[in-house]
Design a protein around this motif. Structure first.
Motif, PDB file in Angstrom:
ATOM      1  N   ASP A 252      18.177 -23.194 -17.969  1.00 10.41           N
ATOM      2  CA  ASP A 252      17.127 -23.238 -16.950  1.00 10.41           C
ATOM      3  C   ASP A 252      16.236 -24.471 -17.072  1.00 10.41           C
ATOM      4  O   ASP A 252      15.394 -24.721 -16.201  1.00 10.41           O
ATOM      5  CB  ASP A 252      16.281 -21.967 -16.976  1.00 10.41           C
ATOM      6  CG  ASP A 252      15.585 -21.745 -18.314  1.00 10.41           C
ATOM      7  OD1 ASP A 252      15.795 -22.553 -19.243  1.00 10.41           O
ATOM      8  OD2 ASP A 252      14.839 -20.756 -18.429  1.00 10.41           O
ATOM      9  N   GLU A 253      16.450 -25.264 -18.117  1.00  3.28           N
ATOM     10  CA  GLU A 253      15.670 -26.488 -18.285  1.00  3.28           C
ATOM     11  C   GLU A 253      16.485 -27.753 -18.010  1.00  3.28           C
ATOM     12  O   GLU A 253      15.953 -28.865 -18.036  1.00  3.28           O
ATOM     13  CB  GLU A 253      15.100 -26.551 -19.707  1.00  3.28           C
ATOM     14  CG  GLU A 253      14.124 -25.417 -20.030  1.00  3.28           C
ATOM     15  CD  GLU A 253      13.611 -25.481 -21.465  1.00  3.28           C
ATOM     16  OE1 GLU A 253      13.899 -26.494 -22.145  1.00  3.28           O
ATOM     17  OE2 GLU A 253      12.964 -24.523 -21.895  1.00  3.28           O
ATOM     18  N   LYS A 292      25.303 -27.546 -14.272  1.00  3.07           N
ATOM     19  CA  LYS A 292      24.340 -27.435 -15.374  1.00  3.07           C
ATOM     20  C   LYS A 292      25.043 -27.107 -16.681  1.00  3.07           C
ATOM     21  O   LYS A 292      24.674 -27.625 -17.748  1.00  3.07           O
ATOM     22  CB  LYS A 292      23.283 -26.381 -15.050  1.00  3.07           C
ATOM     23  CG  LYS A 292      22.218 -26.843 -14.077  1.00  3.07           C
ATOM     24  CD  LYS A 292      21.007 -25.915 -14.077  1.00  3.07           C
ATOM     25  CE  LYS A 292      19.879 -26.482 -13.244  1.00  3.07           C
ATOM     26  NZ  LYS A 292      18.644 -25.656 -13.309  1.00  3.07           N
ATOM     27  N   GLN A 296      24.891 -29.430 -19.941  1.00  2.00           N
ATOM     28  CA  GLN A 296      24.428 -28.797 -21.186  1.00  2.00           C
ATOM     29  C   GLN A 296      25.431 -29.041 -22.313  1.00  2.00           C
ATOM     30  O   GLN A 296      25.051 -29.381 -23.450  1.00  2.00           O
ATOM     31  CB  GLN A 296      24.254 -27.296 -20.980  1.00  2.00           C
ATOM     32  CG  GLN A 296      23.853 -26.540 -22.241  1.00  2.00           C
ATOM     33  CD  GLN A 296      24.093 -25.037 -22.130  1.00  2.00           C
ATOM     34  OE1 GLN A 296      25.152 -24.592 -21.681  1.00  2.00           O
ATOM     35  NE2 GLN A 296      23.091 -24.250 -22.525  1.00  2.00           N
TER      36      GLN A 296
END
Length: 489
Positions: A252-253, A292, A296
């Protein structure tokens, strides 16, 4: 009557030999560190502000000059490494792709590679990890006797192996193929996930770094200066690393790189047709919403690599060689993380051409310093030769940037060349403008990095830039060596 004279001669020869040994031992050592598929996502390079690379940043703080304008001679592993290790560009050797072994290339097979050159001039050359691209040998169906460049070193060590992913399914990330997409090596390679054990010390690259650190701390290399080449295999796919590294980058970051839906629309061939499409891996990540997760995984793998580099550099710092060892650390080419609607490499845009390059020369390079001079990895060969006081190798295409290391603020902006993976495919960059020529397709591109750092707007059709195009095009090679023989699959 002759015996006293004979004794004197022997004594003089002994003194001379001792002096030669001392002279050799005073030459600087070289720690030559290759990192596979690492782009500019390193803290001190600023490619991604989220990345955690404390050990590479520490190297910069302790005199590892950050070469912010460093570029690869090619954007695939084998041609990039073959060029920088021989000092000769792909368009002269025919080594354009990963299947072109330089030892099978008529124009490359007899070139003296960088470690061989140092060995011929009194150094002990040793290696572990990927330095040369690995090639299967004829009849080696099990890939157990690969040519990994063993022949270039006085001492070559195979890697020690490591742990694999926790899951037995493939792909581990569960990313489906596209409807109708052929399942291939490249499909399975675009994969990531946690390893079976949450222990980085059991990973192949960590074990390579630990081995090298131990050599530095315990050996004197028979009184010779050493040329130690250490290859770190990640962040090359697949991105299997311990879970702790994924945990450092909560999904989520994650901030994704900027992309443009129409990015590829203005790159046309001689018939006015678009020549590029999004890569299959990008299309899969787009369709199934996995951008994402991919970013990541790449970030996690870079931080694992950074830990390996920390082990290696701590080993050097704790050794008697610390004050007399040049560190040259580099990535062999860049990597796309959804920019230009792709994951991977091979093309000639900024994200695949720009590379991390750090050079530490004890007592010479300043701390916490970025250098804007425009250099190419092919320049490393003549630079190291000059720094170590060896005779010049006149075959080298590159130019020594040793003066730039001594004065990082000096002007150093000669246009630099990157070869594509096919004959007639080139990029020339001058620090502001990049010009790309694809002679086979009749396509050209021109980008102004001051106003368009993401290379979204192709200026080739704008007559106002004809002079810039002509100036850069003059650096494009006029002839291309045919592609050298390929290895069988």
């Amino acid at each position: 009557m002759r015996r006293p004279a004979f004794i004197v001669i022997q004594l003089l020869l002994s003194i001379f030999a001792t002096g030669m040994v001392q002279a050799e031992s005073q030459k600087p050592n070289v720690l030559f560190v290759a990192i596979d598929d690492l782009n500019d996502w390193v803290g001190c390079f600023g490619g991604n502000p989220q990345v955690k690379t404390p050990n590479l940043d520490k190297l910069a703080a302790e005199g590892g000059l950050v070469m912010t304008n460093a570029y690869a001679p090619a954007t695939v592993c084998c041609p990039s490494r073959s060029a920088l290790l021989t000092g000769v560009h792909a368009h002269k050797t025919g080594v354009y792709g990963n299947k072109n072994n330089l030892k099978n290339a008529p124009k490359a097979k007899d070139l003296v590679t960088l470690p061989e050159y140092f060995s011929q001039h009194g150094y002990h050359a040793l290696s572990m990890g990927k330095i040369f691209h690995k090639h299967p040998l004829p009849g080696d169906t099990g890939n157990k006797k690969s040519d990994a460049g063993q022949w270039a070193f006085d001492e070559y060590h195979k890697t020690l192996g490591g742990i694999g992913p926790a899951s037995k399914k493939r792909p581990v990330n569960g990313l489906p193929n596209l409807p109708g997409e052929k399942v291939s090596y490249h499909y399975h390679a675009f994969d990531w996930g946690p390893t079976a054990e949450n222990d980085e010390t059991k990973m192949l690259d960590y074990r390579t770094a630990s081995w090298a650190a131990e050599q530095l701390k315990t050996r004197d290399f028979d009184g010779k200066p050493f040329f130690m080449a250490i290859g770190i295999s990640k962040p090359h796919l697949t991105w299997y690393v311990p879970q702790k590294y994924f945990d450092m980058y909560p999904l989520d970051e994650i901030v994704l790189p900027k992309t443009l839906a129409t990015d590829l629309d203005d790159i046309l061939d001689r018939n006015g047709k678009r020549i590029y499409s999004p890569s299959a891996s990008w299309l899969r990540a787009e369709k199934y919403g996995k951008h994402k997760e991919a970013v990541q995984a790449y970030l996690a793998t870079i931080t694992f690599v950074d830990d390996c580099i920390g082990v290696l550099l701590d080993g050097l710092a704790g050794s008697k060689h610390a004050d007399n060892t040049i560190v040259m650390l580099w990535g062999d080419h860049g990597w796309f993380l959804s920019e230009k609607q792709r994951y991977g490499k091979t093309q000639l845009w900024q994200e695949s051409c720009r590379v991390p390059l750090m050079v530490k020369v004890p007592g010479v390079t300043p701390k916490n310093k970025q250098c804007m001079g425009l250099v190419n990895l092919i320049d490393m060969y003549p630079t190291l030769v000059e720094l170590c006081g060896l005779p010049e190798n006149s075959v080298n295409d590159g130019h020594s940037f040793a003066p730039l290391l001594r004065d990082p603020n000096m002007q150093w902006n000669h246009p630099t060349l990157t070869n594509g993976c096919l004959p007639g495919f080139y990029r020339v960059y001058d620090g502001r403008y990049s010009y790309i020529s694809n002679r086979q397709r009749g396509a050209e591109e021109l980008y102004d990095h001051r106003d368009d750092p993401m290379e979204w707007t192709n200026l080739i059709g704008n007559s106002e830039h004809d002079g810039i195009k002509s100036r850069l095009k003059a650096f494009v090679p006029k002839t291309d060596e045919p592609k050298s023989p390929e290895n069988p699959d």
